[in-house]
Design an enzyme around this catalytic site. Structure first.
Site, PDB file in Angstrom:
ATOM      1  N   GLU A 106      65.294  21.849  -1.350  1.00  0.00           N
ATOM      2  CA  GLU A 106      65.023  21.680  -2.962  1.00  0.00           C
ATOM      3  C   GLU A 106      64.851  20.247  -3.050  1.00  0.00           C
ATOM      4  OE1 GLU A 106      64.442  20.987  -6.132  1.00  0.00           O
ATOM      5  OE2 GLU A 106      66.159  22.557  -6.481  1.00  0.00           O
ATOM      6  N   ASN A 124      72.868  16.253 -10.032  1.00  0.00           N
ATOM      7  CA  ASN A 124      72.729  16.372 -10.890  1.00  0.00           C
ATOM      8  C   ASN A 124      73.549  18.081 -11.556  1.00  0.00           C
ATOM      9  OD1 ASN A 124      70.846  18.019  -9.749  1.00  0.00           O
ATOM     10  ND2 ASN A 124      69.342  18.067 -11.348  1.00  0.00           N
ATOM     11  N   CYS A 150      65.950  20.025 -12.026  1.00  0.00           N
ATOM     12  CA  CYS A 150      64.839  20.115 -11.005  1.00  0.00           C
ATOM     13  C   CYS A 150      63.087  21.196 -11.791  1.00  0.00           C
ATOM     14  CB  CYS A 150      65.103  20.546  -9.595  1.00  0.00           C
ATOM     15  SG  CYS A 150      65.990  19.652  -8.640  1.00  0.00           S
TER      16      CYS A 150
HETATM   17  O1  G3P Z   1      68.051  22.000  -8.392  1.00  0.00           O
HETATM   18  C1  G3P Z   1      67.694  22.849  -9.463  1.00  0.00           C
HETATM   19  C2  G3P Z   1      68.263  22.613 -10.712  1.00  0.00           C
HETATM   20  O2  G3P Z   1      68.030  20.877 -11.069  1.00  0.00           O
HETATM   21  C3  G3P Z   1      68.301  23.111 -12.055  1.00  0.00           C
HETATM   22  O3  G3P Z   1      68.953  24.211 -12.040  1.00  0.00           O
HETATM   23  O4  G3P Z   1      70.556  25.879 -13.111  1.00  0.00           O
HETATM   24  O5  G3P Z   1      69.662  23.997 -14.284  1.00  0.00           O
HETATM   25  O6  G3P Z   1      67.853  25.977 -14.083  1.00  0.00           O
HETATM   26  P1  G3P Z   1      69.138  24.699 -13.352  1.00  0.00           P
END
Ligand code: G3P
Length: 500
Positions: free
Chosen positions: A269, A173, A303
């Site tokens: 993570e 992602n 996530c």
């Molecule tokens: O692993 C973290 C990712 O999925 C989320 O990052 O910057 O969208 O909060 P963000």
């Protein structure tokens, strides 16, 4: 990818096999395996790219390159390491359109979000260069006379030194941003890196590799991007005796990797079932705005996406009306058209999402939007009256589906949030700061956001999950800390150094 881009990045591409090469020991390499991994465009569902499936011997060679290059790099002055990183950031900025194009075609991220990912990555590298200078130039000084019965005959100097080789495994992602969030702290700390890009996102990763190559400031072998078939060689990469540190973002496979890697520092993570608690006194317009953005950005494939709303019953109808109004305005379509909702990463993923939706349907959830799917494209789906016996109450759909659970009070909301297996982040909406802090203290997740949706950024904030969501804390400073170890030098004196 347009043909002109292919020409510009010609050295990455092996015309004979029609596939992208790996970057090992400062060379663009076609694997001896003669095997490739194909990457399917999530939007067209057609083959878009191919990358090499590297062999174990090639992995060994990459680690050998790392080990030799790191011996040089760890002695490069800190200010020069910072300068080298700034150079990479500048090349990355020059290549933003090309890399964003890869992201659009490989992971179906909307073009404007793909461009933001590249810009955010360059910003992260630059911040890391500055933070590294500040953190790594500091140490501790202790004198022995603080300890009972000891004279001032020992002076102890502590500093942070690199670990050696860091294996970086980013997810699909954020194949660029979550790669640099691992690579930049590793390099500023004096480590070498071996990056295993995600399959979807591998070509974006290889273009990122080229930015390191084009910067022309690193010893050969310091930075390696090795594409493999994860099922064949993922464990081999992680368990390798030359791997001194693992930084991983991804799914449950991380749980088994954590058990296999042995006695090295790890940072992981592995997802989040991020709960959003809406109290009866919340600013409902604010909550609705954050739920829509938090739940549906990049089609829910984050996530940190809002993955379950827990709303106090007395304001549930009002909140839902506002959320539904926003959801109905989301545009659905192709990443090139900058739609809010784009196809999810794969057919497997779309099928998994659909299974969760159908389970909720069978068990009596109320559909506030009509469920609709065409290929990997799933229209935003809002479910009300979700109950704990439905899988969607616990599982991460990683798609544009948002379950709403009505609760009688915030204790019930906290109890549900605390039963989530993957407790990355959560959020609470209330106008009462004391209540917000009490809820934050009771919710066991890595971060609790008050009056804002879960999010990893800004990238210097600590980022961590509880329970099966992960181990260690990320964010620039924490990653630098994790990718270094304490080294002390003790000066022994024949007599106490001085008395004041
Ligand atoms: O692993 C973290 C990712 O999925 C989320 O990052 O910057 O969208 O909060 P963000």
């Amino acid at each position: 990818m347009s043909s002109s881009n292919k020409v510009f990045f010609g050295e990455l591409f092996d015309a004979a096999s029609g596939s992208y090469k790996s970057y090992i020991n400062g060379q663009w390499l076609r694997s001896c395996s003669n095997k490739v991994v194909t990457i399917t465009n999530p939007a067209t569902r057609k083959e878009e790219f191919k990358v090499q499936a590297c062999t174990r011997e090639e992995i060994d060679a990459a680690y050998e390159g790392c080990t030799e290059a790191q011996k040089i790099w760890r002695q490069v002055p800190l200010w020069k390491r910072a300068e080298a990183l700034r150079k990479v950031a500048s090349v990355l900025r020059e290549q933003r359109d090309t890399i964003a194009e890869c992201l659009v075609n490989e992971i179906a991220k909307a073009r404007k979000d793909s461009l933001s990912e590249v810009d955010r990555s360059a910003d992260l590298i630059e911040y890391c260069a500055e933070e590294g200078i500040r953190l790594l130039s500091k140490g501790d000084f202790l004198t022995s006379d603080a300890f009972k019965g000891t004279d001032r005959t020992k002076l102890c100097l502590s500093s942070r030194v690199p670990l050696g080789n860091v294996l970086c495994i980013p997810p699909f992602n954020y194949p660029v941003n979550l790669a640099v969030s691992k690579i930049a702290p590793a390099l500023i700390s004096g480590n070498a890196v071996l990056v295993k890009p995600p399959t979807q996102g591998a070509v974006s990763g290889l273009h990122l590799a080229q930015c390191f190559d084009k910067a022309g400031v690193f010893p050969k072998g310091l930075v390696n991007f090795v594409t493999v078939r994860a099922s064949e060689n993922g464990d081999y990469l992680a368990e390798h005796p030359s791997n001194n540190c693992l930084s991983f973002t991804g799914g449950d496979v991380g749980l088994s990797l954590a058990k296999k890697v042995g006695m090295i520092p790890i940072q992981m993570e592995l997802g989040g079932k991020d709960a959003c608690i809406v109290c009866s006194d919340a600013d409902l317009d604010l909550a609705a705005k954050h739920i829509i953005k938090g739940g549906f950005s990049y089609s829910g494939q984050r996530c940190t996406a809002v993955k379950v709303v827990l709303v106090e019953g007395e304001v549930a109808d009002q909140l839902i009306e506002k959320v539904l109004g926003g959801v109905n305005k989301l545009t659905v379509g192709m990443p090139d058209d900058n739609c809010n909702i784009t196809p999810v990463i794969s057919e497997t993923s779309a099928n998994f999402i659909e299974k969760l939706v159908m389970d909720a349907k069978e068990k009596g959830a109320k559909f506030l939007t009509e469920y609709r799917r065409e290929g990997n494209l799933i229209w935003p789906c809002l479910l009300d009256h979700v109950r704990p016996d439905m899988d969607i109450a616990w599982e991460e759909p990683f798609g544009p589906v948002l379950p709403i659970m009505r609760v009688s009070n915030t204790d019930q909301a906290v109890e549900h949030a605390n039963k989530n297996r993957v407790a990355l982040q959560s959020c609470v909406f209330t106008k009462d700061i004391e209540k917000a802090i009490k809820i934050s203290d009771s919710v066991q997740s890595g971060t609790v956001q008050i009056n804002g949706a879960p999010a990893r950024g800004p990238d210097h904030f600590p980022f961590q999950g509880f329970r099966d969501s992960g181990i260690g804390s990320q964010g620039i400073a924490n990653s630098i800390g994790m990718m270094t170890k304490t080294k002390t030098t003790v000066i022994n004196l024949n007599s106490p150094s001085f008395t004041v």
